[in-house]
Design a protein around this motif. Structure first.
Motif, PDB file in Angstrom:
ATOM      1  N   ASN A  94       7.458   1.122  -1.000  1.00  0.00           N
ATOM      2  CA  ASN A  94       7.194  -0.313  -0.777  1.00  0.00           C
ATOM      3  C   ASN A  94       6.979  -1.058  -2.089  1.00  0.00           C
ATOM      4  O   ASN A  94       7.526  -2.135  -2.311  1.00  0.00           O
ATOM      5  CB  ASN A  94       5.962  -0.488   0.127  1.00  0.00           C
ATOM      6  N   ILE A 137       9.349  -4.065  -3.800  1.00  0.00           N
ATOM      7  CA  ILE A 137       8.811  -5.412  -4.090  1.00  0.00           C
ATOM      8  C   ILE A 137       9.037  -5.761  -5.557  1.00  0.00           C
ATOM      9  O   ILE A 137       9.482  -6.854  -5.889  1.00  0.00           O
ATOM     10  CB  ILE A 137       7.307  -5.485  -3.739  1.00  0.00           C
ATOM     11  N   ASN A 143      12.674  -6.575  -6.312  1.00  0.00           N
ATOM     12  CA  ASN A 143      13.181  -7.831  -5.754  1.00  0.00           C
ATOM     13  C   ASN A 143      12.422  -9.070  -6.227  1.00  0.00           C
ATOM     14  O   ASN A 143      12.767 -10.187  -5.846  1.00  0.00           O
ATOM     15  CB  ASN A 143      13.142  -7.777  -4.221  1.00  0.00           C
ATOM     16  N   SER A 144      11.376  -8.871  -7.014  1.00  0.00           N
ATOM     17  CA  SER A 144      10.562 -10.015  -7.452  1.00  0.00           C
ATOM     18  C   SER A 144      11.077 -10.582  -8.766  1.00  0.00           C
ATOM     19  O   SER A 144      11.195  -9.873  -9.761  1.00  0.00           O
ATOM     20  CB  SER A 144       9.101  -9.587  -7.604  1.00  0.00           C
ATOM     21  N   LEU A 164       0.943  -8.113  -5.024  1.00  0.00           N
ATOM     22  CA  LEU A 164       1.727  -6.896  -4.828  1.00  0.00           C
ATOM     23  C   LEU A 164       1.181  -6.082  -3.653  1.00  0.00           C
ATOM     24  O   LEU A 164       1.934  -5.634  -2.787  1.00  0.00           O
ATOM     25  CB  LEU A 164       1.719  -6.048  -6.108  1.00  0.00           C
ATOM     26  N   GLN A 194       1.832  -7.921  -0.267  1.00  0.00           N
ATOM     27  CA  GLN A 194       3.221  -7.806   0.166  1.00  0.00           C
ATOM     28  C   GLN A 194       3.507  -6.394   0.709  1.00  0.00           C
ATOM     29  O   GLN A 194       4.206  -6.231   1.710  1.00  0.00           O
ATOM     30  CB  GLN A 194       4.183  -8.136  -0.970  1.00  0.00           C
ATOM     31  N   ALA A 195       2.944  -5.395   0.047  1.00  0.00           N
ATOM     32  CA  ALA A 195       3.146  -4.011   0.480  1.00  0.00           C
ATOM     33  C   ALA A 195       2.493  -3.763   1.843  1.00  0.00           C
ATOM     34  O   ALA A 195       3.044  -3.054   2.693  1.00  0.00           O
ATOM     35  CB  ALA A 195       2.588  -3.037  -0.552  1.00  0.00           C
ATOM     36  N   MET A 203       4.609  -4.842   4.682  1.00  0.00           N
ATOM     37  CA  MET A 203       5.801  -4.030   4.920  1.00  0.00           C
ATOM     38  C   MET A 203       5.494  -2.803   5.776  1.00  0.00           C
ATOM     39  O   MET A 203       6.364  -2.061   6.133  1.00  0.00           O
ATOM     40  CB  MET A 203       6.405  -3.571   3.585  1.00  0.00           C
TER      41      MET A 203
END
Length: 199
Positions: free
Chosen positions: A174, A178, A181-182, A191, A194-195, A198
């Motif tokens: 994960n 991230i 793609n960031s 971070l 966002q993880a 997911m």
């Protein structure tokens, strides 16, 4: 009952802090929401809840009294223990949790790691009326973008996610996705948040 602890911050981590009170160090588990408010402080006062089990006494701490109240509301629900409540308050701030409950947004609550459909529905059913009466919760999200080297932020985020119940392989997958793609620099809190989404 220990209502709050005030002292010098000797250790800060996204999942726990150690507060020194006259030479005694209290290890206190915290949410990402609280971490974002204490990470730059040398001294702090955290509102606490002592969770007692046969094999452990665990202190949970909150930068705001309102977050503690939300934690206590959540742990009053069958199927939500202190660990799951902390994950929820790391994925969403107290205002976002309240808004999701008031608007009966099952998907937002169910998106939290460890919360299934039935538990999400139970949270809404049991807390909806209480939350509607309570308009005092306010978000104090002050986002700061620090450019931290990816390897440092990756390591800290990985440790935090494993502490919150992720397996190492899923947490690494994960985080790497991230970071890949960031396009903008991420804070440690961003971070981890966002993880968590997911999961």
């Amino acid at each position: 009952m220990i209502a709050y602890i005030e002292g010098k911050l000797t250790h800060k981590d996204p999942t726990y802090i150690i507060v020194d009170v006259q030479g005694v160090g209290y290890q206190i588990r915290i949410s990402l929401h609280t971490y974002s408010q204490v990470k730059d402080l040398e001294r702090t006062k955290v509102h606490t809840f002592l969770h007692i089990k046969e094999d452990a006494h665990t202190l949970f701490g909150f930068a705001e009294l309102l977050e503690k109240e939300m934690f206590l509301h959540l742990t009053s629900i069958s199927g939500i223990g202190p660990g799951t409540a902390l994950v929820m308050l790391s994925s969403l701030n107290p205002k976002e949790v309240r808004d999701a409950i008031v608007s009966e947004d099952v998907k937002v609550i169910q998106a939290v790691k460890g919360i299934g459909l039935k538990t999400a529905q139970r949270v809404i059913l049991e807390l909806k009326d209480k939350m509607k009466k309570d308009y005092l919760l306010s978000s104090s999200d002050s986002k700061q973008n620090f450019s931290i080297p990816h390897n440092s932020i990756r390591s800290e985020a990985l440790t935090a996610l494993i502490t919150l119940g992720f397996t190492k392989s899923i947490a690494e997958k994960n985080i790497d996705l991230i970071l890949k793609n960031s396009s903008n620099p991420l804070t440690l809190e961003d971070l981890i948040k966002q993880a968590l989404k997911m999961s």
